[in-house]
Design a protein around this motif. Sequence first.
Motif, mmCIF file in Angstrom:
data_model
loop_
_atom_site.group_PDB
_atom_site.id
_atom_site.type_symbol
_atom_site.label_atom_id
_atom_site.label_comp_id
_atom_site.label_asym_id
_atom_site.label_seq_id
_atom_site.Cartn_x
_atom_site.Cartn_y
_atom_site.Cartn_z
ATOM 1 N N ASP A 44 -10.074 -20.206 20.281
ATOM 2 C CA ASP A 44 -10.917 -19.441 19.358
ATOM 3 C C ASP A 44 -12.350 -19.928 19.460
ATOM 4 N N GLN A 45 -13.253 -19.050 19.885
ATOM 5 C CA GLN A 45 -14.667 -19.407 19.998
ATOM 6 C C GLN A 45 -15.472 -18.673 18.932
ATOM 7 N N TRP B 49 -2.760 -18.184 20.906
ATOM 8 C CA TRP B 49 -4.145 -18.245 20.425
ATOM 9 C C TRP B 49 -4.189 -19.363 19.390
ATOM 10 N N ILE B 50 -5.019 -20.373 19.648
ATOM 11 C CA ILE B 50 -5.160 -21.503 18.737
ATOM 12 C C ILE B 50 -6.464 -21.339 17.968
ATOM 13 N N SER B 51 -6.370 -21.238 16.656
ATOM 14 C CA SER B 51 -7.574 -21.175 15.827
ATOM 15 C C SER B 51 -8.384 -22.457 16.013
ATOM 16 N N PRO B 52 -9.671 -22.482 15.612
ATOM 17 C CA PRO B 52 -10.574 -23.565 16.007
ATOM 18 C C PRO B 52 -10.060 -24.974 15.709
ATOM 19 N N PHE B 53 -10.211 -25.838 16.703
ATOM 20 C CA PHE B 53 -9.848 -27.252 16.583
ATOM 21 C C PHE B 53 -11.052 -28.127 16.937
ATOM 22 N N PHE C 201 -10.028 -16.446 25.647
ATOM 23 C CA PHE C 201 -10.764 -16.732 24.417
ATOM 24 C C PHE C 201 -10.542 -15.618 23.413
ATOM 25 N N ARG C 202 -10.443 -16.013 22.161
ATOM 26 C CA ARG C 202 -10.533 -15.077 21.047
ATOM 27 C C ARG C 202 -11.915 -15.293 20.442
#
Length: 555
Positions: free
Chosen positions: A107-108, A58-62, A206-207
Amino acid sequence: MTSAHVAKPASADWWRGAVIYQIYPRSFADSNGDGVGDLPGITARLDHVASLGADAIWISPFFKSPMADFGYDVSDYRDVDPLFGTLADFDALLARAHSLGVRIIIDQVLSHTSDQHAWFKESRSSRDNPRADWYVWADPLPDGGPPSNWLSVFGGSAWQWDSRRRQYYLHSFLTSQPDLNFHNPAVQEALLGEVRFWCERGVDGFRFDACNHQFHDRALRNNPAASFDEQQEVSTVRVDNPYAMQVHLYDKTQPENLVFLQRLRKLLDEFGAASVGEVGDEHPLPIMAEYTERGQRLHMAYSFALLTPSVSAQHIRTQSEGLERELAKTGGWGCWALSNHDANRVASRWAPGNQPDLRLTRTLQALLLTLRGSVSFYQGEELGLPEADIPFEALQDPYGKTFWPEFKGRDGCRTPMPWQKDAPNAGFSTGASTWLPIGQGHAERAVDVQAADPDSALAHARAVLAWRRSDERLRTGAITFHDAPEPVLLFERRLASGESLVLAYNLGAEPVDLALPATLGPIKALSGTPLAPAALDSLSRTWKLPAFGAAIAVG
């Protein structure tokens, strides 16, 4: 260029019991020496994640953002912020992860945008433009005050006066994060389009951030005051924040959200994409169950239930059993986390005197990975990283700046990942400085140091993750708790076929002789796992648990 879309079966359930490794991109790996982590940096370090045995990242917002809340204030859902790279860099990351057998969850943030988003710029320009109703706007009360008593999670009123429209707009978080108006069908369509963009690019899931904040009460009714006991129960925010003084009946968790989540699930199923929702609420368990009703809404959800400042065995049991009761009503699925980018690191948070102990660190790794549900495993948790103490002059988090010094914010869990003990900036960056300082004692816990130590936190994490992957009882088996005195947690993981594991965790600093309860049938020691079988006196049915120790048997 968009990646070729390959249809995935909607019934794929890889996510059920999966371990999802959370990456905070600013702090994972810096490829260009500017002191901030980026997408190419993640790509270069994917072998580490694959070696752990995680199922997904899970990649936090980029996304493109002014970074007022470090990416959780999105100004363009379809582009990568130059700080992190380009869309081509993301495609390369995705391809590399898939080649290693690792899935990508992004991450959305759908509940709000940045005030720099083109939608909000247009919305605030007048009361009659095409997007005038895309955000939550309201007239002042006759005395000029805000339209309701709703509060921001980050402190103060959730309403901000805007002189252009001469109205207030709603912001559940920072004033620069205006809330979208989900009651407007055009907003829902636009957001589903943003999700579709990434589905077509090939992401695996999506998270969804703050997913119960997506609707508000149309009548803008005031929230009632919380009782003192209710204020003490709040785990989503600190009780010295006035947000905890209300029962949040009307500013979030509205029934209309269930219909939107059904629309969202239909889109996800079209691409075989999985989803996990963040539920921040005083009483999250029923919401988690409702939001993950089997096949209807999100695939799984997690809350802040185990991100508490302190811990007891009873608290863990209460939260797990409570969630299981709720999930039984809906067929839903939960996800557990002991650390993330919003909470002090568990290696310090739950340690006596906040002083990490390797024995407890290893036990907490095992505990997280043997509870029923999927798992969110935060970067550095495999190293047993302690919480860093960030001085005020180096602080970045707006939440911490608001509540300093009683609450120092979230920067202490967001410091750069240490890769090499003797390299500049612990191998995170070749730059002269980093966006946050390297945590105290983190270089000594770097990946290269621990990789060479068979007794390290990293070696233990890899062993427990491999064990979990190989044992279906741990991935999907039912869970049953048995009575045990504090600080011991005792439970079984059992398949429908009857195969079971019995696990005991001593969360205390003293050894415990655990008299096995009558509810637990005969057990026998099990070797060949990362947990010690522990000494068992078969005559007295007493299990001898070491301090901060964990033990396992078969039933």
